[in-house]
Design an enzyme around this catalytic site. Structure first.
Site, PDB file in Angstrom:
ATOM      1  N   ASP A  47       9.566  22.925  43.270  1.00 42.44           N
ATOM      2  CA  ASP A  47       9.145  24.327  43.122  1.00 42.44           C
ATOM      3  C   ASP A  47       8.486  24.554  41.759  1.00 42.44           C
ATOM      4  O   ASP A  47       8.909  25.399  40.987  1.00 42.44           O
ATOM      5  CB  ASP A  47      10.346  25.256  43.325  1.00 42.44           C
ATOM      6  N   HIS A 221      17.967  31.952  48.911  1.00 43.22           N
ATOM      7  CA  HIS A 221      17.711  31.631  50.317  1.00 43.22           C
ATOM      8  C   HIS A 221      18.985  31.301  51.079  1.00 43.22           C
ATOM      9  O   HIS A 221      19.043  31.464  52.304  1.00 43.22           O
ATOM     10  CB  HIS A 221      16.740  30.448  50.423  1.00 43.22           C
TER      11      HIS A 221
END
Length: 331
Positions: A47, A221
């Site tokens: 990421d 998430h």
């Protein structure tokens, strides 16, 4: 023939072989040499691709400082390589702005084995798989699913984005590049069959599975139910030692209560999510950090040791896993 032409031909040949393997219903397999004693040292980051912003450049510098003392063999990227919407095409300057011009340390000039994240699928997903990028920076290696065979350890890289229902049923304003994925049911069925077959056939001492999405996570998430339902049973039934992912912008280590399988998140490559944490069982949560950072793996015949580092190069967490399921201990 020019050197660049020979390199391009070699890359194309490699990818043609990979396509043949995929058409036969198997993950393409690639060999990775080890050190003379059979060991490996690996850096894991995820990421990250934000053109240097959100502390990406600072973390890249520290990755170079840390690995300069280690002699790493390669880098694993856990996906979301280019924000916010992947690459536009193979000539997108973001490739150099977020990768080539950022990870410039001599110790990081090793192969980067990449998987695609959900943000990568929002652009031209096939661009990241193109031999054009590898010709521009020979460190770059990206496929949807593949096996990296390094003698005592096999790394099984899997494409996790197509598993999530919401990208198909509730894409919001995003457009996903599903070329090569549709029909989805067939794609996922084949992927699961190939993963299970490869794990069953593996003779490696260590089995590590790498995907972008979390299986278990305490951050934003959270758990990915589709992976828990479809992928986790295969991992547990076939002696997988580590599942490594990104997606949540943090560093974390969760132990499985039912098997030796460990869940490791290395998604702190740039923008981090501060203050997001929810996990019901503190005994399972071995480590959690909601800032930027990266992870290293030291793999030998006798154990896998992994360290989590913050942006200053401080070691935040150490752990070792040995082949015997009953011997898993903190350092």
């Amino acid at each position: 023939m020019l050197r660049e032409d020979r390199m391009m031909m070699r890359i194309v040949m490699i990818l043609v072989i990979a396509v043949i393997d995929v058409s036969n219903g198997e993950f393409p397999r690639f060999q990775q040499p080890t050190k003379a004693d059979g060991s490996l040292q690996v850096l894991v980051v995820g990421d990250w691709g934000r053109k240097g912003h959100y502390n990406q450049s600072q973390l890249a510098h520290q990755m170079g400082v840390t690995t300069d003392k280690m002699d790493i063999d390669f880098v694993i990227s856990t996906g979301d390589n280019f924000y916010d919407d992947g690459l536009i095409h193979v000539n997108d300057p973001a490739f150099h702005q977020s990768f080539t011009h950022i990870y410039t340390a001599p110790s990081l000039q090793k192969t980067w084995y990449n998987v695609l994240g959900n943000h990568d699928y929002r652009g031209d997903a096939l661009a990241q798989l193109s031999p054009v990028l590898q010709a521009r920076d020979n460190r770059w290696f990206c496929m949807k699913s593949f096996i990296l065979d390094a003698d005592i350890v096999e790394f099984f890289f899997i494409d996790t984005t197509p598993f999530q229902d919401k990208y198909f049923t509730k894409p919001k304003d995003h457009v996903y590049d599903w070329r090569g994925v549709l029909p989805r049911e067939k794609y996922l069925s084949t992927l699961l069959q190939d993963l299970e077959s490869a794990l069953i056939e593996s003779k490696a001492k260590w089995k590590l599975v790498i995907g972008h999405h979390t299986i278990k996570s305490a951050s934003d998430h959270g758990n990915t139910q589709e992976l828990i339902d479809k992928v986790l049973p295969i991992l547990e039934a076939n002696g997988v030692d580590l599942y490594i992912n990104g997606h949540d912008h943090c560093l974390q280590h969760i132990a499985s209560p039912d098997s030796p399988l460990q869940f490791l998140t290395s998604g702190g490559g740039s923008k981090a999510w501060r203050g997001v944490y929810e996990w019901p069982n503190p005994k399972e949560m071995k480590f959690f950090y909601d800032g930027q950072g990266f992870m290293t793996l030291d793999i030998t015949h006798h154990q896998i040791s992994f360290n989590f580092y913050d942006i200053f190069g401080s070691i935040l967490h150490k752990w070792s896993v040995r082949p015997q399921p009953s011997i898993i201990s903190a350092i």
